[in-house]
Design a protein around this motif. Structure first.
Motif, short mmCIF file in Angstrom:
data_model
loop_
_atom_site.label_atom_id
_atom_site.label_comp_id
_atom_site.label_asym_id
_atom_site.label_seq_id
_atom_site.Cartn_x
_atom_site.Cartn_y
_atom_site.Cartn_z
N LEU A 64 0.85 -1.19 0.00
CA LEU A 64 0.00 0.00 0.00
C LEU A 64 0.89 1.24 0.00
N LEU A 65 0.69 2.09 -0.99
CA LEU A 65 1.48 3.31 -1.13
C LEU A 65 0.55 4.51 -1.04
N GLY A 66 0.92 5.52 -0.26
CA GLY A 66 0.11 6.71 -0.12
C GLY A 66 0.86 7.94 -0.55
N SER A 67 0.19 8.83 -1.30
CA SER A 67 0.85 10.02 -1.80
C SER A 67 -0.16 11.15 -1.99
N ASP A 68 0.32 12.38 -1.87
CA ASP A 68 -0.49 13.56 -2.16
C ASP A 68 -0.54 13.85 -3.65
N GLN A 69 0.32 13.19 -4.41
CA GLN A 69 0.49 13.56 -5.81
C GLN A 69 0.35 12.34 -6.71
N VAL A 70 -0.74 11.61 -6.56
CA VAL A 70 -0.99 10.46 -7.43
C VAL A 70 -1.08 10.94 -8.87
N GLY A 71 -0.37 10.26 -9.76
CA GLY A 71 -0.35 10.67 -11.16
C GLY A 71 0.83 11.56 -11.49
N ASN A 72 1.52 12.06 -10.46
CA ASN A 72 2.70 12.88 -10.68
C ASN A 72 3.93 11.99 -10.62
N GLY A 73 4.67 11.90 -11.70
CA GLY A 73 5.81 11.00 -11.77
C GLY A 73 6.90 11.30 -10.77
N GLY A 133 12.90 -9.06 2.25
CA GLY A 133 12.73 -10.49 2.02
C GLY A 133 11.32 -10.95 1.75
N LEU A 134 10.55 -10.16 0.98
CA LEU A 134 9.16 -10.54 0.70
C LEU A 134 8.97 -10.89 -0.79
N ASN A 135 7.73 -11.17 -1.14
CA ASN A 135 7.40 -11.62 -2.51
C ASN A 135 6.24 -10.81 -3.08
N ILE A 136 6.24 -9.53 -2.82
CA ILE A 136 5.11 -8.68 -3.22
C ILE A 136 5.06 -8.52 -4.74
N LYS A 137 3.87 -8.76 -5.29
CA LYS A 137 3.65 -8.59 -6.73
C LYS A 137 2.47 -7.66 -7.01
N GLN A 138 1.75 -7.29 -5.98
CA GLN A 138 0.57 -6.45 -6.17
C GLN A 138 0.68 -5.20 -5.30
N TYR A 139 0.09 -4.13 -5.77
CA TYR A 139 0.17 -2.85 -5.04
C TYR A 139 -1.14 -2.10 -5.18
N ALA A 140 -1.32 -1.13 -4.29
CA ALA A 140 -2.43 -0.18 -4.40
C ALA A 140 -1.87 1.19 -4.02
N LEU A 141 -1.93 2.13 -4.94
CA LEU A 141 -1.47 3.49 -4.72
C LEU A 141 -2.68 4.34 -4.37
N ILE A 142 -2.67 4.93 -3.17
CA ILE A 142 -3.84 5.62 -2.64
C ILE A 142 -3.60 7.13 -2.62
N ASP A 143 -4.51 7.86 -3.21
CA ASP A 143 -4.48 9.32 -3.17
C ASP A 143 -5.03 9.77 -1.82
N GLU A 239 -12.08 5.44 -7.33
CA GLU A 239 -11.53 6.70 -7.84
C GLU A 239 -10.22 7.08 -7.17
N ALA A 240 -10.03 6.64 -5.92
CA ALA A 240 -8.86 7.07 -5.15
C ALA A 240 -7.67 6.14 -5.30
N VAL A 241 -7.90 4.92 -5.80
CA VAL A 241 -6.85 3.90 -5.79
C VAL A 241 -6.43 3.53 -7.20
N GLN A 242 -5.12 3.51 -7.43
CA GLN A 242 -4.54 2.93 -8.64
C GLN A 242 -3.89 1.61 -8.24
N THR A 243 -4.18 0.53 -8.97
CA THR A 243 -3.69 -0.78 -8.56
C THR A 243 -3.53 -1.70 -9.75
N ASN A 244 -2.70 -2.73 -9.59
CA ASN A 244 -2.60 -3.77 -10.61
C ASN A 244 -3.39 -5.01 -10.22
N ILE A 245 -4.21 -4.90 -9.17
CA ILE A 245 -5.08 -5.99 -8.76
C ILE A 245 -6.34 -5.92 -9.62
N THR A 246 -6.72 -7.03 -10.24
CA THR A 246 -7.91 -7.03 -11.08
C THR A 246 -9.17 -6.90 -10.22
#
Length: 303
Positions: A64-73, A133-143, A239-246
């Motif tokens: 889980l990633l949180g940012s004030d600037q979702v969409g800003n590279g 030492g983890l195996n994370i393959k999925q994420y959710a970026l939260i505005d 609307e608030a979350v960008q993710t690669n989880i289907t």
């Protein structure tokens, strides 16, 4: 005669509409049952045994990633949390301190919250996997603003608030908090201010507040019986979350956590006593013993 000819047709139309409504209700009920069964069986199959990475099965780790600037590279992710979800719906949250110093390929020594800046979610996942030492393959970026809307959609969240925390939150105009203590109701704006508090204590305490908010939000959604509120929450989340989880996978995870989940537990890395901190090369950073933290984190997640 004209009236008598139209009357049967009106009855047939009403009967047809009623039949379609009944069928729709049955389809929705069936979908709910299938979703629940799938959440029990499919996820069990996905997360049983050992993972290809050699880690124990039974858990899925999501970043889980949180940012004030979702969409800003150029955005840094000031909130980094590993959400571990078990086949039984248990949730464990682990905050990764944003000032943890790591080596990013092509960019040298950087704080881990800069990983997203240099390569998006994939580089952020790679950094957490490599150093913890983890195996994370999925994420959710939260505005962060979207998070506030999610809180408002379910009528706010309840957390414990100290007097110092209330005073820090009330330095902003509007949405003043009028009381402090245990089980205080916060609206979305207040919840966001609560999550950002840092100056009154430390970034370590700040990550604890963020985990407390996520736990409170999950409990609020679990307890919510209002379909309109749940629909508003789902819309705000999408609307608030960008993710690669289907979406189907997200539905399975949500059903597992909301329908069968137990109490949420929390952790933080680097763990106390496993790191050094202070100014290095003119910048304040945290330098952990990564091997020790990998062992502690695996123990926390997998037991």
């Amino acid at each position: 005669m004209f009236y008598e000819e139209r009357k049967p047709r009106r009855r047939r139309k009403r009967k047809s509409c009623l039949g379609r409504l009944i069928k729709l209700c049955l389809l929705l009920a069936a979908a709910y049952v299938v979703l629940t069964i799938c959440a029990t069986s499919t996820l069990s199959g996905l997360m049983s045994g050992l993972t290809p990475d050699g880690l124990p099965g039974g858990w899925r780790n999501i970043l889980l990633l949180g940012s004030d600037q979702v969409g800003n590279g150029s955005a840094r992710t000031d909130t980094i949390i590993v959400a571990s979800i078990s086949t039984g719906g248990q949730v464990k949250l682990t905050s990764v301190m944003r000032d943890t110093l790591v080596q990013l390929e092509g960019h040298g020594a950087q704080k881990i919250n800069a990983a997203y800046t240099f390569g998006g979610a994939q580089v952020a996942m790679d950094a957490v996997n490599q150093y913890f030492g983890l195996n994370i393959k999925q994420y959710a970026l939260i505005d962060f603003q979207g998070f506030a809307q999610m809180v408002d959609a379910v009528g706010g969240v309840r957390v414990d608030v100290t007097k110092a925390e209330m005073q820090a939150m009330n330095q902003k105009s509007g949405h003043k908090l009028k009381e402090y203590g245990s089980d205080i109701l916060l609206d979305g704006t207040q919840a966001l201010r609560y999550a950002r508090i840092r100056k009154i204590d430390s970034d370590y305490a700040r990550t604890g507040r963020q985990r407390a908010l996520l736990q409170a939000l999950l409990e609020r959604v679990r307890q919510c019986k209002n379909p309109a509120q749940l629909l508003a929450f789902a819309q705000a989340a999408l609307e608030a979350v960008q993710t690669n989880i289907t979406l189907p996978d997200m539905a399975l995870l949500a059903a597992r956590v909301l329908l069968h989940g137990g109490e949420m537990t929390q952790y933080r890395v680097p763990a106390e006593g496993t790191y050094e901190s202070g100014i290095l090369n003119g910048v304040w950073s945290i330098r952990p013993d990564f091997e020790a933290n990998q062992k502690l984190l695996r123990q926390f997640i997998y037991g």
